[in-house]
Design a protein around this motif. Structure first.
Motif, PDB file in Angstrom:
ATOM      1  N   ALA A   5       9.627 -31.705  53.953  1.00  0.00           N
ATOM      2  CA  ALA A   5      10.379 -32.642  54.803  1.00  0.00           C
ATOM      3  C   ALA A   5      11.055 -33.714  53.968  1.00  0.00           C
ATOM      4  O   ALA A   5      11.443 -34.759  54.498  1.00  0.00           O
ATOM      5  CB  ALA A   5       9.442 -33.277  55.830  1.00  0.00           C
ATOM      6  N   ARG A   6      11.209 -33.479  52.658  1.00  0.00           N
ATOM      7  CA  ARG A   6      11.811 -34.502  51.808  1.00  0.00           C
ATOM      8  C   ARG A   6      13.281 -34.702  52.159  1.00  0.00           C
ATOM      9  O   ARG A   6      13.976 -33.741  52.474  1.00  0.00           O
ATOM     10  CB  ARG A   6      11.666 -34.109  50.331  1.00  0.00           C
ATOM     11  N   GLY A   7      13.713 -35.942  52.100  1.00  0.00           N
ATOM     12  CA  GLY A   7      15.112 -36.261  52.398  1.00  0.00           C
ATOM     13  C   GLY A   7      15.372 -36.496  53.870  1.00  0.00           C
ATOM     14  O   GLY A   7      16.397 -37.058  54.237  1.00  0.00           O
ATOM     15  N   GLU A   8      14.458 -36.066  54.743  1.00  0.00           N
ATOM     16  CA  GLU A   8      14.685 -36.202  56.180  1.00  0.00           C
ATOM     17  C   GLU A   8      14.407 -37.631  56.638  1.00  0.00           C
ATOM     18  O   GLU A   8      13.386 -38.218  56.289  1.00  0.00           O
ATOM     19  CB  GLU A   8      13.760 -35.246  56.947  1.00  0.00           C
ATOM     20  N   PRO A   9      15.316 -38.213  57.433  1.00  0.00           N
ATOM     21  CA  PRO A   9      15.049 -39.554  57.961  1.00  0.00           C
ATOM     22  C   PRO A   9      14.076 -39.492  59.139  1.00  0.00           C
ATOM     23  O   PRO A   9      13.803 -38.431  59.685  1.00  0.00           O
ATOM     24  CB  PRO A   9      16.425 -40.033  58.404  1.00  0.00           C
ATOM     25  N   CYS A  10      13.595 -40.658  59.518  1.00  0.00           N
ATOM     26  CA  CYS A  10      12.679 -40.831  60.631  1.00  0.00           C
ATOM     27  C   CYS A  10      13.345 -40.361  61.923  1.00  0.00           C
ATOM     28  O   CYS A  10      14.522 -40.663  62.103  1.00  0.00           O
ATOM     29  CB  CYS A  10      12.364 -42.327  60.737  1.00  0.00           C
ATOM     30  N   PRO A  11      12.704 -39.687  62.846  1.00  0.00           N
ATOM     31  CA  PRO A  11      11.305 -39.254  62.883  1.00  0.00           C
ATOM     32  C   PRO A  11      11.133 -37.783  62.510  1.00  0.00           C
ATOM     33  O   PRO A  11      10.131 -37.182  62.866  1.00  0.00           O
ATOM     34  CB  PRO A  11      10.973 -39.442  64.372  1.00  0.00           C
ATOM     35  N   TYR A  12      12.116 -37.191  61.821  1.00  0.00           N
ATOM     36  CA  TYR A  12      12.068 -35.741  61.606  1.00  0.00           C
ATOM     37  C   TYR A  12      10.855 -35.257  60.806  1.00  0.00           C
ATOM     38  O   TYR A  12      10.305 -34.194  61.125  1.00  0.00           O
ATOM     39  CB  TYR A  12      13.386 -35.249  61.001  1.00  0.00           C
ATOM     40  N   MET A  14       7.763 -36.306  60.865  1.00  0.00           N
ATOM     41  CA  MET A  14       6.640 -36.229  61.797  1.00  0.00           C
ATOM     42  C   MET A  14       6.835 -35.089  62.797  1.00  0.00           C
ATOM     43  O   MET A  14       5.899 -34.371  63.137  1.00  0.00           O
ATOM     44  CB  MET A  14       6.486 -37.553  62.566  1.00  0.00           C
ATOM     45  N   ASP A  35       8.845 -37.706  51.662  1.00  0.00           N
ATOM     46  CA  ASP A  35       9.220 -38.865  50.841  1.00  0.00           C
ATOM     47  C   ASP A  35       9.551 -40.063  51.723  1.00  0.00           C
ATOM     48  O   ASP A  35      10.168 -41.023  51.279  1.00  0.00           O
ATOM     49  CB  ASP A  35      10.381 -38.539  49.892  1.00  0.00           C
ATOM     50  N   HIS A  36       9.139 -40.006  52.985  1.00  0.00           N
ATOM     51  CA  HIS A  36       9.383 -41.089  53.942  1.00  0.00           C
ATOM     52  C   HIS A  36       8.079 -41.874  54.062  1.00  0.00           C
ATOM     53  O   HIS A  36       7.113 -41.377  54.646  1.00  0.00           O
ATOM     54  CB  HIS A  36       9.782 -40.459  55.289  1.00  0.00           C
TER      55      HIS A  36
ATOM     56  N   ARG B  71      10.647 -46.266  69.739  1.00  0.00           N
ATOM     57  CA  ARG B  71      10.660 -44.806  69.852  1.00  0.00           C
ATOM     58  C   ARG B  71       9.257 -44.213  69.838  1.00  0.00           C
ATOM     59  O   ARG B  71       8.947 -43.314  70.619  1.00  0.00           O
ATOM     60  CB  ARG B  71      11.495 -44.229  68.703  1.00  0.00           C
ATOM     61  N   TYR B 154      17.886 -44.747  51.062  1.00  0.00           N
ATOM     62  CA  TYR B 154      18.278 -43.743  52.073  1.00  0.00           C
ATOM     63  C   TYR B 154      19.802 -43.724  52.192  1.00  0.00           C
ATOM     64  O   TYR B 154      20.409 -44.699  52.659  1.00  0.00           O
ATOM     65  CB  TYR B 154      17.701 -44.093  53.440  1.00  0.00           C
ATOM     66  N   LEU B 347      18.519 -37.835  50.076  1.00  0.00           N
ATOM     67  CA  LEU B 347      19.707 -37.160  50.582  1.00  0.00           C
ATOM     68  C   LEU B 347      19.278 -36.040  51.512  1.00  0.00           C
ATOM     69  O   LEU B 347      18.694 -35.063  51.065  1.00  0.00           O
ATOM     70  CB  LEU B 347      20.511 -36.551  49.421  1.00  0.00           C
TER      71      LEU B 347
END
Lengths: 78, 412
Positions: A5-12, A14, A35-36, B71, B154, B347
């Motif tokens: 799940a690296r690079g994915e922003p919140c909430p992806y 989880m 990495d979040h 959320r 980010y 990224l």
């Protein structure tokens, strides 16, 4: 199973872990790379609620490796 | 025995220092120098530079993300962050009350206490909150959240930031319509006018207590809350205990309640020095200023000189209180992330995340523009200002977050 799940922003991160927990075959381990930073605590909460054991360790700068498996202590009561 | 993996670092004799620690210390030195330089220009600017950096450090360390606060209540039935937000407002409320009392001892006479975030309650406030709440969930961060995530590396947050500036410009270009149809003449409900400061503070604290209980109830229905235990320190000797303390402060994440308390105190300090914490008013200056350079100026904005909180606008010098707060938010987060070794250029592999960031940013910029503030100015600083608009904006944010969640459930 492995979730990267690296690079994915919140909430992806989880969300992906939650979906993988549902699909994880009995007896298998789920390995996750994230990495979040907030994801580690949130995944710990989801794991506790769903009866998973969790180990988390730093994998690199700002990366964590998380291992999840179902707790074996769910004994069937007569 | 397995050999531990080689760690990157800079050798200093027997010790190896992580490159992010070195970079963090350099940013710290630069931030201290800039704070002292702004202080020489005007002591109040020095305070705002320091408070801005403080917000950046606190938000990064405690993962104090207003988007997640709303959320997660719906998505994971987790109130971890919302409880911290409520604590932050409860910490600020009595201090805001006392400060406003000093500025305006008799609140029943009509005028508002200077800089209090009490704004008209109109359809623009409700719709702005809905759009903002939806946008922050789609983008993955609100305005303050995007700025502190920009400091963490980010890339999508930089895209959101561009969207926010664009949305603020569209809001400015449609502002006069909103002003004429909804905002002008809409009531400003500032509790001290009818209840006095004591009554208004008591009622606000009671409301925050009720909100906290509601969050606990949501968590209980979801299977319990997160245990944010500070890791036990079994050491007895002084040196390892100091190392343990440094680790807890600089390396491990802080509990949300600690972050909330610190953010509430910083907000009070900010108001004591000049004005409560706010973000988008300053961003609209950048957005309108940039548009003016390319001939897209929105023209005169009616009524804004009579409004409080984050009004759209242009003008003012380069160095302002708001600029220092926002710059501090970015650099404070950058230095906290570096010292925690949590900085990383992130990224996303999916292109749709960039579209989400831009679209969510536009919604937030527009919503925050017509509602006179974001999760900070129109909510986190408005409720301690003893203003009812803060509660209404909060409810609209919650409804918007719910809509945003329905949208992102369809985006894999």
């Amino acid at each position: 199973m492995f979730v990267d799940a690296r690079g994915e922003p919140c909430p992806y991160p989880m969300k992906q872990v939650m979906e993988a927990m549902d699909r994880l075959p009995e007896g298998e381990e789920l390995e996750v790379l994230v990495d979040h930073p907030p994801a580690v605590d949130m995944i710990r909460l989801l794991a506790t609620r769903r009866g998973f054991l969790m180990e988390a360790e730093p994998a690199d700068s700002a990366e964590w490796r998380i291992r999840l498996r179902r707790a074996a202590s769910r004994e069937v009561k007569p | 025995m397995a050999t531990p993996p080689a760690r990157p670092g800079i050798s200093l004799g027997r010790h190896t220092v992580h490159p992010q620690t070195v970079a963090g210390l350099l940013v710290l030195l630069a931030a201290a120098a800039l704070t002292m330089a702004s202080s020489r220009r005007d002591p109040e600017f020095g305070v705002f530079a320091a408070v801005g950096l403080g917000f950046g450090i606190v938000l990064q360390r405690s993962r104090f993300c207003f988007n997640a606060a709303f959320r997660d209540l719906f998505q994971f039935r987790s109130g971890r962050t919302m409880k911290g937000v409520i604590v932050g407002m409860a910490v600020a409320t009595p201090g805001f009350g006392l400060h406003m009392f000093n500025l305006l001892p008799n609140p029943s006479l009509g005028p508002l206490a200077p800089e209090a975030h009490a704004t008209p309650i109109s359809l623009a406030l409700v719709l702005g909150g809905l759009l903002f709440g939806t946008g922050m969930v789609i983008a993955g961060g609100c305005v303050s959240g995007s700025i502190y995530r920009m400091g963490e590396g980010y890339l999508t947050s930089w895209v959101s930031f561009g969207g926010i500036l664009g949305g603020l410009l569209v809001a400015a270009r449609t502002w006069n319509w909103w002003w004429e149809h909804f905002i002008r003449g809409a009531p400003v409900v500032w509790l001290p006018r009818s209840l006095g400061y004591g009554g208004a503070v008591t009622l606000t604290l009671a409301g925050l207590g009720a909100a906290y209980l509601l969050v606990l109830w949501i968590e209980s229905r979801g299977g319990g809350g997160l245990q944010e235990a500070v890791s036990p320190d079994p050491a007895v000797a002084f040196a390892p205990r100091v190392r343990g303390l440094a680790r807890a402060v600089f390396r491990q994440g802080w509990p949300a309640a600690a972050g909330g308390t610190a953010a509430g105190l910083l907000n009070l300090l900010s108001y004591e020095a000049h004005m409560p914490w706010r973000v988008v008013g300053e961003l609209s200056r950048w957005s309108i200023g940039g548009a003016t350079l390319v001939g897209l100026a929105p023209g005169p904005l009616r009524g804004t000189e009579d409004l409080a909180a984050c009004t759209l606008g242009a003008g003012g010098g380069v160095l302002t209180h708001g600029l220092l707060l926002n710059a501090g938010l970015f650099f404070g987060s950058l230095l906290a992330a570096l010292l925690a070794h949590e900085f990383k250029l992130r990224l996303p592999r999916k292109r749709v995340r960039y579209i989400q960031a831009l679209g969510g940013g536009l919604l937030m910029g527009y919503g925050g523009g017509i509602a006179l503030g974001c999760t900070v100015g129109a909510f986190f600083s408005a409720i301690p200002s003893l203003a009812v608009n803060g509660w209404i904006f909060g409810l609209a944010l919650a409804a918007g977050a719910y809509i945003g969640l329905r949208v992102i459930e369809r985006i894999p």
